[in-house]
Design a protein around this motif. Structure first.
Motif, PDB file in Angstrom:
ATOM      1  N   UNK A 168       2.821  24.974  33.798  1.00 49.98           N
ATOM      2  CA  UNK A 168       2.082  25.449  34.851  1.00 49.98           C
ATOM      3  C   UNK A 168       3.320  25.754  35.663  1.00 49.98           C
ATOM      4  N   UNK A 169       3.325  26.793  36.327  1.00 46.92           N
ATOM      5  CA  UNK A 169       4.604  27.330  37.254  1.00 46.92           C
ATOM      6  C   UNK A 169       4.168  26.778  38.698  1.00 46.92           C
ATOM      7  N   UNK A 208      -4.629  31.196  37.995  1.00 45.93           N
ATOM      8  CA  UNK A 208      -3.684  31.011  39.115  1.00 45.93           C
ATOM      9  C   UNK A 208      -4.517  30.487  40.420  1.00 45.93           C
ATOM     10  N   UNK A 209      -3.787  29.766  41.434  1.00 43.33           N
ATOM     11  CA  UNK A 209      -4.532  29.402  42.483  1.00 43.33           C
ATOM     12  C   UNK A 209      -3.659  29.145  43.616  1.00 43.33           C
ATOM     13  N   UNK A 235      -1.078  29.164  35.596  1.00 42.05           N
ATOM     14  CA  UNK A 235      -1.210  28.285  34.318  1.00 42.05           C
ATOM     15  C   UNK A 235      -0.798  29.350  33.059  1.00 42.05           C
ATOM     16  N   UNK A 236       0.081  29.202  32.434  1.00 41.88           N
ATOM     17  CA  UNK A 236       0.259  30.048  31.332  1.00 41.88           C
ATOM     18  C   UNK A 236       0.127  29.129  29.968  1.00 41.88           C
ATOM     19  N   UNK A 237      -0.293  30.045  28.788  1.00 43.38           N
ATOM     20  CA  UNK A 237      -0.242  29.450  27.512  1.00 43.38           C
ATOM     21  C   UNK A 237       1.089  29.032  26.899  1.00 43.38           C
ATOM     22  N   UNK A 257       8.529  24.831  36.305  1.00 44.99           N
ATOM     23  CA  UNK A 257       7.557  24.803  35.513  1.00 44.99           C
ATOM     24  C   UNK A 257       7.379  23.348  34.852  1.00 44.99           C
ATOM     25  N   UNK A 258       6.045  22.976  34.540  1.00 46.19           N
ATOM     26  CA  UNK A 258       5.653  21.669  33.933  1.00 46.19           C
ATOM     27  C   UNK A 258       4.698  22.014  33.033  1.00 46.19           C
TER      28      UNK A 258
END
Length: 70
Positions: free
Chosen positions: A53-54, A35-36, A25-27, A63-64
């Motif tokens: 989200x990657x 991350x998970x 998860x990125x800004x 990427x979404x």
């Protein structure tokens, strides 16, 4: 393609359908904040806002954009 499913309760997590190995998860400024492993991520401690989200799959990554709403 990926479908994002969120809980109906305050967006405490989201889940991607498909062969997803891990999530990041990125800004919008490209700072990694979570991350998970697998296809689900807990977002209970994440502030409301727009994120990227990657999703890493066996075939690469995608990427979404997601909006986490509290």
């Amino acid at each position: 393609s990926f479908n994002i499913k969120t809980t109906s309760k305050f967006n405490e997590y989201f889940k991607l359908k498909g062969d997803v190995r891990s999530l990041e998860l990125f800004t919008v400024n490209a700072a990694l904040i979570a991350n998970a492993k697998g296809n689900a991520m807990d977002t209970a401690g994440i502030q409301e806002g727009l994120y990227i989200v990657r999703a890493t799959t066996t075939g690469g990554y995608k990427n979404v954009k997601v909006y986490i709403k509290k």
